[in-house]
Write a protein that holds these residues in place. Structure first.
Motif, PDB file in Angstrom:
ATOM      1  N   UNK A  36       0.551  -0.925   0.162  1.00 58.86           N
ATOM      2  CA  UNK A  36       0.009   0.002   0.003  1.00 58.86           C
ATOM      3  C   UNK A  36       1.259   1.295  -0.003  1.00 58.86           C
ATOM      4  N   UNK A  37       0.396   1.962  -0.495  1.00 57.10           N
ATOM      5  CA  UNK A  37       1.189   3.629  -0.433  1.00 57.10           C
ATOM      6  C   UNK A  37       0.521   4.896   0.249  1.00 57.10           C
ATOM      7  N   UNK A  38       1.406   4.961   1.139  1.00 57.27           N
ATOM      8  CA  UNK A  38       0.850   5.386   2.154  1.00 57.27           C
ATOM      9  C   UNK A  38       2.062   6.714   1.773  1.00 57.27           C
ATOM     10  N   UNK A  39       1.523   7.884   2.022  1.00 59.67           N
ATOM     11  CA  UNK A  39       2.464   9.212   1.983  1.00 59.67           C
ATOM     12  C   UNK A  39       3.544   9.041   3.572  1.00 59.67           C
ATOM     13  N   UNK A  40       4.107   9.283   3.760  1.00 59.08           N
ATOM     14  CA  UNK A  40       6.051   9.476   4.222  1.00 59.08           C
ATOM     15  C   UNK A  40       5.004  10.503   5.682  1.00 59.08           C
ATOM     16  N   UNK A  41       4.889   9.814   6.774  1.00 61.69           N
ATOM     17  CA  UNK A  41       4.875  11.321   7.587  1.00 61.69           C
ATOM     18  C   UNK A  41       5.540  12.628   7.504  1.00 61.69           C
ATOM     19  N   UNK A  42       5.163  14.125   7.464  1.00 66.16           N
ATOM     20  CA  UNK A  42       6.092  14.990   7.300  1.00 66.16           C
ATOM     21  C   UNK A  42       6.361  15.090   9.145  1.00 66.16           C
ATOM     22  N   UNK A  43       7.334  15.604   8.815  1.00 65.70           N
ATOM     23  CA  UNK A  43       8.047  16.500  10.441  1.00 65.70           C
ATOM     24  C   UNK A  43       7.526  17.462  10.819  1.00 65.70           C
ATOM     25  N   UNK A  44       7.571  17.834  11.863  1.00 65.70           N
ATOM     26  CA  UNK A  44       6.189  19.111  11.917  1.00 65.70           C
ATOM     27  C   UNK A  44       7.490  20.189  12.209  1.00 65.70           C
ATOM     28  N   UNK A  45       6.485  21.275  11.211  1.00 60.81           N
ATOM     29  CA  UNK A  45       7.886  22.076  11.309  1.00 60.81           C
ATOM     30  C   UNK A  45       8.399  23.218  12.811  1.00 60.81           C
ATOM     31  N   UNK A  46       9.489  23.967  13.206  1.00 69.43           N
ATOM     32  CA  UNK A  46       9.392  24.542  13.611  1.00 69.43           C
ATOM     33  C   UNK A  46       8.928  25.636  14.680  1.00 69.43           C
ATOM     34  N   UNK A  47       7.907  25.951  13.656  1.00 69.27           N
ATOM     35  CA  UNK A  47       7.065  26.258  14.624  1.00 69.27           C
ATOM     36  C   UNK A  47       6.056  26.238  15.278  1.00 69.27           C
ATOM     37  N   UNK A  48       5.752  24.962  14.114  1.00 70.17           N
ATOM     38  CA  UNK A  48       4.004  23.555  15.246  1.00 70.17           C
ATOM     39  C   UNK A  48       5.380  23.724  16.261  1.00 70.17           C
ATOM     40  N   UNK A  49       6.283  22.581  16.228  1.00 70.40           N
ATOM     41  CA  UNK A  49       6.717  22.245  17.120  1.00 70.40           C
ATOM     42  C   UNK A  49       7.179  23.750  18.812  1.00 70.40           C
ATOM     43  N   UNK A  50       7.637  24.616  18.440  1.00 72.54           N
ATOM     44  CA  UNK A  50       7.500  25.923  19.522  1.00 72.54           C
ATOM     45  C   UNK A  50       6.319  25.916  19.809  1.00 72.54           C
ATOM     46  N   UNK A  51       5.060  26.490  19.100  1.00 72.31           N
ATOM     47  CA  UNK A  51       4.483  26.274  19.546  1.00 72.31           C
ATOM     48  C   UNK A  51       3.331  25.133  20.525  1.00 72.31           C
ATOM     49  N   UNK A  52       3.932  23.685  20.336  1.00 73.38           N
ATOM     50  CA  UNK A  52       2.843  22.637  21.426  1.00 73.38           C
ATOM     51  C   UNK A  52       3.945  22.582  21.931  1.00 73.38           C
ATOM     52  N   UNK A  53       5.295  22.870  22.304  1.00 75.88           N
ATOM     53  CA  UNK A  53       5.433  23.123  23.325  1.00 75.88           C
ATOM     54  C   UNK A  53       6.031  24.287  24.441  1.00 75.88           C
ATOM     55  N   UNK A  54       5.571  25.348  24.468  1.00 73.42           N
ATOM     56  CA  UNK A  54       5.550  26.570  24.810  1.00 73.42           C
ATOM     57  C   UNK A  54       3.858  26.296  25.742  1.00 73.42           C
ATOM     58  N   UNK A  55       2.886  26.530  24.415  1.00 71.06           N
ATOM     59  CA  UNK A  55       1.865  26.811  24.563  1.00 71.06           C
ATOM     60  C   UNK A  55       1.377  25.232  25.889  1.00 71.06           C
ATOM     61  N   UNK A  56       2.357  24.001  26.208  1.00 69.13           N
ATOM     62  CA  UNK A  56       2.048  22.867  26.633  1.00 69.13           C
ATOM     63  C   UNK A  56       2.315  23.501  28.336  1.00 69.13           C
ATOM     64  N   UNK A  57       3.476  24.595  28.125  1.00 72.32           N
ATOM     65  CA  UNK A  57       4.687  24.372  29.160  1.00 72.32           C
ATOM     66  C   UNK A  57       3.400  25.757  30.108  1.00 72.32           C
ATOM     67  N   UNK A  58       3.278  26.568  29.493  1.00 71.32           N
ATOM     68  CA  UNK A  58       2.956  27.720  29.711  1.00 71.32           C
ATOM     69  C   UNK A  58       1.000  27.397  30.621  1.00 71.32           C
ATOM     70  N   UNK A  59       0.328  26.499  29.865  1.00 65.95           N
ATOM     71  CA  UNK A  59      -0.685  26.147  30.671  1.00 65.95           C
ATOM     72  C   UNK A  59      -0.126  25.182  31.455  1.00 65.95           C
TER      73      UNK A  59
END
Length: 133
Positions: A36-59
């Motif tokens: 089955x051809x499934x697309x390779x998972x995309x790595x999150x961008x630096x902006x997405x990684x930053x948003x997730x980390x900063x938002x999580x720890x701030x909350x």
């Protein structure tokens, strides 16, 4: 020692059972499954990684979590992300006082997304920071 008819029958029965077991284990070969051809998972961008980390720890800090006291390195933040984290916590605490915890948590999400995007992921200022993964 004699080998009576029952002994030969016992050997024959054992041989028959062994043959059945082997035949059951070595059944016909299975056809290969189509790939089955499934697309390779995309790595999150630096902006997405930053948003997730900063938002999580701030909350977590706004909620008073027992893990909120970890330092920037233990949280996986760059120095620049930690500076954003501190700005967001200050704004979030003010929002909590005015409009309650839920409003403070929503503000933390919104500010993390805005600030991380504006600073292209805020990965600078830290020789130790490495993207998760």
């Amino acid at each position: 020692m004699g080998t009576g008819p029952h002994t030969h029958a016992g050997y024959a029965a054992c041989a028959f059972l062994a043959a059945l077991v082997v035949a059951g284990c070595t059944g016909p070969p299975q056809a290969p499954r189509p790939a089955t051809s499934s697309p390779a998972p995309q790595s999150p961008s630096a902006e997405e990684t930053c948003t997730k980390l900063v938002s999580y720890w701030a909350k977590e800090t706004l909620k008073g979590s027992k893990w909120s006291g970890l330092d920037w390195e233990q949280k996986g933040l760059s120095n620049e992300q930690y500076a954003l984290h501190e700005e967001i916590i200050a704004a979030g605490r003010a929002e909590v006082k005015r409009h309650g915890r839920a409003a403070g948590l929503r503000l933390a999400d919104r500010l993390a997304r805005q600030k991380c995007t504006a600073r292209n992921g805020a990965t600078g200022s830290s020789e130790n920071w490495r993207p998760p993964g």
